[in-house]
Write an enzyme that holds these catalytic residues in place. Sequence first.
Site, PDB file in Angstrom:
ATOM      1  CD  GLU A   1       7.780   2.167 -21.920  1.00  0.00           C
ATOM      2  OE1 GLU A   1       8.393   3.173 -21.581  1.00  0.00           O
ATOM      3  OE2 GLU A   1       8.242   1.342 -22.712  1.00  0.00           O
TER       4      GLU A   1
ATOM      5  CE  LYS B   1     -21.127   9.725 -37.736  1.00  0.00           C
ATOM      6  NZ  LYS B   1     -22.077  10.269 -36.746  1.00  0.00           N
TER       7      LYS B   1
ATOM      8  CG  ASN C   1      13.224  -0.325 -24.035  1.00  0.00           C
ATOM      9  OD1 ASN C   1      13.868  -0.321 -22.983  1.00  0.00           O
ATOM     10  ND2 ASN C   1      13.653   0.262 -25.144  1.00  0.00           N
TER      11      ASN C   1
ATOM     12  CB  SER D   1      17.490   0.788 -27.246  1.00  0.00           C
ATOM     13  OG  SER D   1      18.256   1.913 -27.619  1.00  0.00           O
TER      14      SER D   1
ATOM     15  CB  THR E   1      -0.916   0.049   1.242  1.00  0.00           C
ATOM     16  OG1 THR E   1      -0.090   0.125   2.407  1.00  0.00           O
ATOM     17  CG2 THR E   1      -1.805  -1.187   1.347  1.00  0.00           C
ATOM     18  CG  HIS E   2       0.341   4.382   1.419  1.00  0.00           C
ATOM     19  ND1 HIS E   2      -0.405   5.526   1.332  1.00  0.00           N
ATOM     20  CD2 HIS E   2      -0.312   3.573   2.291  1.00  0.00           C
ATOM     21  CE1 HIS E   2      -1.462   5.429   2.151  1.00  0.00           C
ATOM     22  NE2 HIS E   2      -1.418   4.244   2.725  1.00  0.00           N
TER      23      HIS E   2
END
Length: 468
Positions: free
Chosen positions: A296, A331, A291, A283, A161-162
């Site tokens: 992402e 649309k 990656n 990369s 948590t946190h």
Amino acid sequence: MSGSGSNSLWGSRFEGGPSEALAALSRSVHFDWRLASYDIAGSLAHIKALHQAGYLTTPELEALTRHLEELRKRVESGQFSPKPSDEDVHGALERGLIEIAGPELGGKVRAGRSRNDQIANLIRMYLLDSSDVIEAQVLDLIRVLCDRAEEHMGVAMPGRTHFQHAQPVLLSHHLMAHAWPLVRDLERMADWRKRAKLSPYGAGALAGSTLGLDPALVAAELGFDGVTQNSMDATASRDVVAEFSFISSLIGINLSRFAEEIIIWASAEFDYVKLDDAFSTGSSIMPQKKNPDIAELARGKAGRLIGDLTGLLATLKGLPLSYNRDLQEDKEPVFDAVDTLIVLLPAFTGMVATLTFNRNRLERLAPEGFSLATDVAEWLVKQRVPFRDAHEITGKLVSFCEANELELHQVPDADLAAISNKLTPEVRQVLSVDGSIRSRSGAGGTALPRVLEQIATLRKFVIRREGV
Ligand code: ARG
């Protein structure tokens, strides 16, 4: 009038043609062409209603049915396609039908309907079909999450948590925590379908049709469950589109939350997971890189989906009844939402299916960060120590550990007793990850039997939805 101009559906009371600038602004055929098959299906249903009401003879109905089927073939094969001079899908297809059926017969189809009720119908048909595709893809992901959870059953990891270590949990429990929101998204989609499956056909431009056509016939032909109740609402409202877009955004957000974790988990510092080569990228300059681009992109696409939704909501706000041309702007964003999810979901599912979990590391980190402190406090409560005191005693134990660079289970008996006489050596029973997890056996907890139940429930859900 040539029949192919952008004003061919409405030009007769105008002296000149539209300006180039207007035509360019007004044109929607480059994006609404994807509704062509629904427009043709709508016309096939509509001619039945015209025939039933006596506006087409049986031979005319049969001929038009053939011609519309021919048009469908030409559209599917690419033999017929919109011209730059076509304003929208409706105009283009009327031009196509007239090419086949001639102006006399082809020109009868437009009676008793308006582009306003047509477009309101077509967007629903399109979204209903799209929701089937998206639902199947989300079900695939839920199934893969169940598979991965079963595969790693019993492996512990740090629960947070946190973003700080909190309590150990099963990896399977964590994975299932990403499946449940998707289940709710599908339930939302199922509920949305009830509202989407009402046909606006027959609403006309705004006030209904004078020709006595049967909207229920058209609705049934097109697979709707019924017809909308108010012609103005039917042509002016797009909440069905907005709700679909909201559910799409939530799916994107739920993927994005998991994506964020995968990005962190794949870092060298965390090293919880390795991405499969087929689902990660390199990369162009740094040869060592691997990656998490899918994750992402999922995170990025969630932003895009939210943009699609908020753009549409802003368009709808403040529109007076009934149809306004602003509604043409519904649309592109919702098409974008559909396209985005349909390309994202299979990649995301493939990434999850091929993740390698670093089980040893997860297990090793599970008890770190004093994540068993709550277990100590709750053990004290079981020894009838008031929780307030239990919390304080455990706090002292944790600061003793910090000061002496020890984990909770490494504190000698004498030091335990010095911190509190309640901390007898028996406390060691709960100072294990296994014991901690096993004890969280209440409904929805991380104990193994509870997680197995969750997986069984989710599998049933997947099977039930796939059967629909
Ligand atoms: N292209 C329009 C839309 O997407 C179709 C309806 C146009 N109706 C009209 N009266 N101009 O909303």
